[in-house]
Design a protein around this motif. Structure first.
Motif, short mmCIF file in Angstrom:
data_model
loop_
_atom_site.label_atom_id
_atom_site.label_comp_id
_atom_site.label_asym_id
_atom_site.label_seq_id
_atom_site.Cartn_x
_atom_site.Cartn_y
_atom_site.Cartn_z
N ILE A 56 67.79 58.32 42.52
CA ILE A 56 68.79 59.26 42.01
C ILE A 56 69.63 58.55 40.96
N ASP A 57 69.77 59.15 39.80
CA ASP A 57 70.65 58.56 38.79
C ASP A 57 72.09 58.94 39.09
N TRP A 58 73.02 58.17 38.53
CA TRP A 58 74.44 58.34 38.85
C TRP A 58 74.95 59.72 38.50
N GLU A 59 74.54 60.27 37.36
CA GLU A 59 75.04 61.57 36.93
C GLU A 59 74.59 62.68 37.89
N THR A 60 73.33 62.64 38.30
CA THR A 60 72.83 63.62 39.26
C THR A 60 73.56 63.47 40.59
#
Length: 212
Positions: free
Chosen positions: A48-52
């Motif tokens: 999971i990327d930080w923005e998501t």
């Protein structure tokens, strides 16, 4: 540090409902690391990327896994991932610190204005985080609402409406303080005032008419 007391029109509100992670306590980085650890040990070939992660903040863990399964076309076991995340997270939460501006606001309200927590986190994690940050005495058990207490977690309004019911305050007289878009969506659906925070606890947006 922003003084929320002077930012908000108190004539409009009789109770305040706080999110926990990323609002009262600085735990989002710990949760982010725990998520990606749990995905890796369960064989996921993605992270999971930080923005998501920030956009999904407040959604219950098993629901997040279902969303990831749909997004990536996989079939991760939601409960296995949740347990792995929980195991990794337990060790980090003992070092939880408060988010000063919001914690200070909660302490000022305590004993004067009814307050509650509505968090998408596991009850044990919420309690551990609040305890480590010195905030647990502000919130009795019945005023810490999690997805385990309702049929639908955030972004549904269920947790906020249950908190208002237990506080004995009409929804339209409640203020929700949140750092996650799903929580703001739930607050709007509940017909409540809302205050949206960035990851540092700084207010960035609020419902119409709330500003003092």
């Amino acid at each position: 540090m922003t003084d929320l007391d002077h930012l908000i029109d108190h004539d409009l509100i009789d109770a305040v409902i706080f999110d926990c992670d990323g609002t009262l306590v600085d735990t989002m980085r710990a949760h982010f690391a725990a998520w990606n650890h749990a995905l890796a040990v369960n064989g996921a070939e993605f992270s999971i990327d930080w923005e998501t992660f920030r956009q999904w903040g407040g959604i219950a863990a098993t629901q997040v896994v279902r969303m990831l399964n749909d997004q990536h076309g996989v079939m991760l076991d939601a409960e296995y991932v949740r347990v792995a995340k929980q195991s990794h997270l337990e060790h980090a939460l003992v070092n939880t610190e408060e988010i000063e501006v919001i914690a200070t606001f909660a302490r000022k309200l305590f004993g004067n204005t009814p307050i509650a927590v509505a968090s998408g986190g596991h009850p044990a994690n919420v309690s551990a985080s609040l305890t480590a940050a010195g905030l647990r005495p502000l919130f009795p058990d019945e005023l810490i609402i999690t997805p385990f207490d309702v049929e639908h977690g955030k972004p549904a309004p269920d947790m906020f409406l249950l908190a208002a019911e237990r506080l004995g305050i009409a929804p339209e007289r409640c203020l929700v303080v949140e750092d996650g878009p799903p929580g703001i969506e739930g607050a709007k659906a509940a017909g409540m005032h809302w205050l949206f925070l960035d990851e540092h606890g700084t207010p960035v947006e609020m419902s119409a008419g709330l500003h003092a």
